[in-house]
Design a protein around this motif. Structure first.
Motif, PDB file in Angstrom:
ATOM      1  N   SER A 286       0.826  -1.208   0.000  1.00 53.23           N
ATOM      2  CA  SER A 286       0.000   0.000   0.000  1.00 53.23           C
ATOM      3  C   SER A 286       0.862   1.262   0.000  1.00 53.23           C
ATOM      4  O   SER A 286       0.610   2.202  -0.765  1.00 53.23           O
ATOM      5  N   ILE A 287       1.885   1.290   0.831  1.00 50.53           N
ATOM      6  CA  ILE A 287       2.759   2.463   0.880  1.00 50.53           C
ATOM      7  C   ILE A 287       3.536   2.613  -0.425  1.00 50.53           C
ATOM      8  O   ILE A 287       3.652   3.712  -0.980  1.00 50.53           O
ATOM      9  N   LEU A 288       4.054   1.498  -0.958  1.00 53.52           N
ATOM     10  CA  LEU A 288       4.787   1.566  -2.230  1.00 53.52           C
ATOM     11  C   LEU A 288       3.880   1.962  -3.389  1.00 53.52           C
ATOM     12  O   LEU A 288       4.329   2.588  -4.351  1.00 53.52           O
ATOM     13  N   HIS A 289       2.594   1.607  -3.307  1.00 51.94           N
ATOM     14  CA  HIS A 289       1.629   2.007  -4.334  1.00 51.94           C
ATOM     15  C   HIS A 289       1.511   3.536  -4.355  1.00 51.94           C
ATOM     16  O   HIS A 289       1.491   4.151  -5.424  1.00 51.94           O
ATOM     17  N   ARG A 290       1.461   4.134  -3.193  1.00 48.30           N
ATOM     18  CA  ARG A 290       1.383   5.596  -3.117  1.00 48.30           C
ATOM     19  C   ARG A 290       2.681   6.240  -3.583  1.00 48.30           C
ATOM     20  O   ARG A 290       2.677   7.236  -4.306  1.00 48.30           O
TER      21      ARG A 290
END
Length: 142
Positions: A31-35
């Motif tokens: 999720s963080i890497l997606h952002r």
């Protein structure tokens, strides 16, 4: 009288100094890497537009496009241009694969902890493997 009630966990905000010791689950990492990948693609959009415009305008501009990867752009060496493009490749691949993961989980209502964990591992692994393969091509290994 002995208190036999179960102790409830205490949830607190994570301080910057706690980031090293905090174990984030794979779904949280995805999720963080997606952002982050979305932000990278947004911030490097002018470079992408310039590269695309330069590659399709004419034969002469295509020559300067390919020279950017060998000789560089201005004072920026070609290796650094390749590394930035490799970062863009990773950002696109990770953002795309994580987006498909989110859409799949939303469409099938697959929101179990185990499925979230396994799909996050698949997302991380596939984005890294595809990035390595395309990076090998970018750097001329095959």
């Amino acid at each position: 009288m002995v208190d036999t009630s179960k102790k409830r966990p205490v949830h607190r905000n994570i301080h910057v100094s706690d980031i090293v010791s905090y174990r984030l689950p794979p779904a949280g990492i995805v999720s963080i890497l997606h952002r982050i990948s979305g932000a990278v693609m947004f911030l490097l959009m002018p470079l992408v537009i310039w590269l695309f415009d330069t590659s399709i305008s004419s034969e002469v501009s295509y020559g300067s496009f390919t020279a950017a990867f060998t000789a560089g752009i201005g004072f920026v060496p070609g290796v650094l241009v390749k590394l930035v493009v490799l970062g863009l490749i990773w950002a696109y691949l990770h953002h795309f694969i994580a987006g498909v993961r989110h859409l799949w989980m939303d469409a099938t209502h697959s929101v179990t902890k185990e499925l979230g964990h396994s799909s996050a591992i698949v997302t991380l692994a596939s984005s890294v493997v595809l990035t390595v393969a395309l990076g090998a091509k970018l750097f001329g290994l095959f």
